[in-house]
Scaffold this motif. Structure first.
Motif, short mmCIF file in Angstrom:
data_model
loop_
_atom_site.label_atom_id
_atom_site.label_comp_id
_atom_site.label_asym_id
_atom_site.label_seq_id
_atom_site.Cartn_x
_atom_site.Cartn_y
_atom_site.Cartn_z
N GLY A 15 -0.83 2.76 -12.16
CA GLY A 15 0.44 3.47 -12.27
C GLY A 15 1.57 2.45 -12.25
O GLY A 15 1.66 1.65 -11.32
N GLU A 16 2.37 2.44 -13.29
CA GLU A 16 3.54 1.56 -13.36
C GLU A 16 4.77 2.42 -13.18
O GLU A 16 4.93 3.44 -13.86
CB GLU A 16 3.60 0.83 -14.70
CG GLU A 16 4.81 -0.06 -14.83
CD GLU A 16 4.89 -0.77 -16.18
OE1 GLU A 16 5.72 -1.66 -16.29
OE2 GLU A 16 4.14 -0.42 -17.11
N ILE A 17 5.63 2.04 -12.26
CA ILE A 17 6.85 2.78 -12.00
C ILE A 17 7.95 1.78 -11.72
O ILE A 17 7.75 0.85 -10.94
CB ILE A 17 6.64 3.79 -10.83
CG1 ILE A 17 7.90 4.60 -10.55
CG2 ILE A 17 6.12 3.11 -9.60
CD1 ILE A 17 7.67 5.77 -9.59
N THR B 81 0.87 -1.17 0.00
CA THR B 81 0.00 0.00 0.00
C THR B 81 0.90 1.22 0.00
O THR B 81 1.83 1.33 0.81
CB THR B 81 -0.92 0.02 1.24
OG1 THR B 81 -1.70 -1.17 1.23
CG2 THR B 81 -1.83 1.23 1.22
N GLN B 82 0.65 2.11 -0.93
CA GLN B 82 1.47 3.30 -1.09
C GLN B 82 0.56 4.52 -0.99
O GLN B 82 -0.22 4.77 -1.91
CB GLN B 82 2.18 3.25 -2.45
CG GLN B 82 2.89 4.52 -2.85
CD GLN B 82 3.99 4.90 -1.91
OE1 GLN B 82 4.64 4.06 -1.31
NE2 GLN B 82 4.18 6.19 -1.73
N ARG B 83 0.63 5.24 0.12
CA ARG B 83 -0.18 6.45 0.32
C ARG B 83 -1.65 6.20 -0.03
O ARG B 83 -2.27 6.98 -0.74
CB ARG B 83 0.40 7.61 -0.46
CG ARG B 83 1.79 7.99 0.04
CD ARG B 83 2.25 9.26 -0.57
NE ARG B 83 3.61 9.55 -0.12
CZ ARG B 83 4.12 10.74 -0.11
NH1 ARG B 83 3.43 11.78 -0.51
NH2 ARG B 83 5.36 10.93 0.30
N GLY B 84 -2.17 5.07 0.45
CA GLY B 84 -3.56 4.72 0.25
C GLY B 84 -3.86 3.99 -1.06
O GLY B 84 -4.99 3.60 -1.30
N LEU B 85 -2.86 3.81 -1.91
CA LEU B 85 -3.04 3.11 -3.18
C LEU B 85 -2.59 1.66 -3.01
O LEU B 85 -1.50 1.40 -2.50
CB LEU B 85 -2.22 3.78 -4.28
CG LEU B 85 -2.49 5.26 -4.53
CD1 LEU B 85 -1.50 5.83 -5.53
CD2 LEU B 85 -3.92 5.47 -5.00
N SER B 86 -3.41 0.72 -3.45
CA SER B 86 -3.07 -0.70 -3.34
C SER B 86 -2.34 -1.16 -4.59
O SER B 86 -2.68 -0.74 -5.70
CB SER B 86 -4.33 -1.54 -3.17
OG SER B 86 -4.98 -1.20 -1.97
N GLY B 87 -1.38 -2.03 -4.39
CA GLY B 87 -0.63 -2.56 -5.52
C GLY B 87 0.34 -3.62 -5.09
O GLY B 87 0.17 -4.27 -4.06
N PHE B 88 1.39 -3.78 -5.88
CA PHE B 88 2.41 -4.77 -5.57
C PHE B 88 3.73 -4.32 -6.19
O PHE B 88 3.76 -3.45 -7.06
CB PHE B 88 2.00 -6.16 -6.07
CG PHE B 88 1.71 -6.24 -7.54
CD1 PHE B 88 2.68 -6.64 -8.45
CD2 PHE B 88 0.46 -5.89 -8.03
CE1 PHE B 88 2.41 -6.70 -9.80
CE2 PHE B 88 0.17 -5.95 -9.39
CZ PHE B 88 1.15 -6.36 -10.28
N ALA C 151 7.01 -1.53 -9.64
CA ALA C 151 5.79 -1.47 -8.84
C ALA C 151 4.61 -1.08 -9.73
O ALA C 151 4.77 -0.35 -10.72
CB ALA C 151 5.94 -0.47 -7.71
N TRP C 152 3.44 -1.56 -9.34
CA TRP C 152 2.18 -1.26 -10.01
C TRP C 152 1.15 -0.94 -8.94
O TRP C 152 0.96 -1.73 -8.02
CB TRP C 152 1.72 -2.43 -10.86
CG TRP C 152 2.65 -2.75 -11.99
CD1 TRP C 152 2.56 -2.30 -13.28
CD2 TRP C 152 3.82 -3.58 -11.96
NE1 TRP C 152 3.59 -2.79 -14.04
CE2 TRP C 152 4.38 -3.59 -13.25
CE3 TRP C 152 4.46 -4.32 -10.95
CZ2 TRP C 152 5.53 -4.30 -13.57
CZ3 TRP C 152 5.60 -5.02 -11.27
CH2 TRP C 152 6.13 -5.01 -12.57
N TYR C 153 0.47 0.20 -9.06
CA TYR C 153 -0.53 0.62 -8.07
C TYR C 153 -1.83 1.05 -8.75
O TYR C 153 -1.80 1.77 -9.77
CB TYR C 153 0.00 1.78 -7.22
CG TYR C 153 1.08 1.34 -6.27
CD1 TYR C 153 0.75 0.73 -5.07
CD2 TYR C 153 2.42 1.49 -6.59
CE1 TYR C 153 1.74 0.30 -4.20
CE2 TYR C 153 3.41 1.06 -5.72
CZ TYR C 153 3.06 0.46 -4.53
OH TYR C 153 4.04 0.02 -3.68
N ALA C 154 -2.96 0.65 -8.17
CA ALA C 154 -4.27 1.05 -8.65
C ALA C 154 -4.48 2.51 -8.29
O ALA C 154 -4.35 2.90 -7.13
CB ALA C 154 -5.36 0.17 -8.03
N LEU C 155 -4.81 3.31 -9.29
CA LEU C 155 -4.99 4.75 -9.09
C LEU C 155 -6.47 5.09 -8.98
O LEU C 155 -7.34 4.33 -9.41
CB LEU C 155 -4.35 5.51 -10.26
CG LEU C 155 -2.86 5.23 -10.47
CD1 LEU C 155 -2.38 5.85 -11.77
CD2 LEU C 155 -2.04 5.71 -9.29
#
Length: 168
Positions: free
Chosen positions: A141-143, A105-112, A131-135
């Protein structure tokens, strides 16, 4: 290198460098219609993509490269994006060792995310973080970054950039 050790090094680097000194804020794909935002050091060079969905590239003075983009939130497209990114790493580097994906979890965004190491034909050993996070807008978001193993500052700054990922 074992995953827990690498994750600890990346986390320690992020905590040491965060907040980024003299940081600029990037809104992707544009300030008017941002899907996500990150902070990055002013010393990093920025190369924009040509269209939404293209990778935007940030590069440190030491050669660490960070790529950012959005992909559709549809599960099959996310799966394909992850496969494509990992395939790119496998095709362009040798001795690739990536960790098993870990939920995050990144600043409220779920991902892996996944981290690892590899060897580049020109620069030698590199470290990788993906990393990939649901926005909030329904996209993903892919970073990810790749950095020369001896660019400790750049790798730490890349980890801090990833740690700054947030919704607008």
């Amino acid at each position: 290198m074992k995953f827990p050790y690498l994750a600890s090094v990346l986390l320690a680097s992020a905590l040491t460098l965060a907040p980024l000194a003299h940081a600029d804020t990037l809104a992707y794909p544009s300030p008017d219609s941002a899907s996500f935002m990150v902070d990055y050091p002013a010393s990093w060079s920025l190369t924009p993509g040509e269209a939404v969905g293209d990778y935007l590239t940030l590069m440190s003075e030491g050669g660490t490269t960070l790529m950012l983009r959005t992909v559709s939130g549809k599960s099959e497209e996310v799966e394909q994006a992850v496969k494509d990114s990992i395939a790119y790493v496998q095709e362009n580097y040798k001795n690739v060792a990536l960790s098993e994906p870990a939920d995050s979890t990144q600043r409220g965004l779920s991902g892996f995310f996944t981290t690892g190491t590899a060897t580049d034909a020109e620069i030698g050993k590199v470290k990788i973080g993906m990393a990939w996070y649901a926005l909030n807008d329904g996209s993903i978001g892919e970073i990810w970054f790749v950095g020369p193993a001896d660019d400790a500052d750049g790798i730490g700054e890349a980890a801090a950039i990833l740690d700054s990922l947030r919704s607008p």
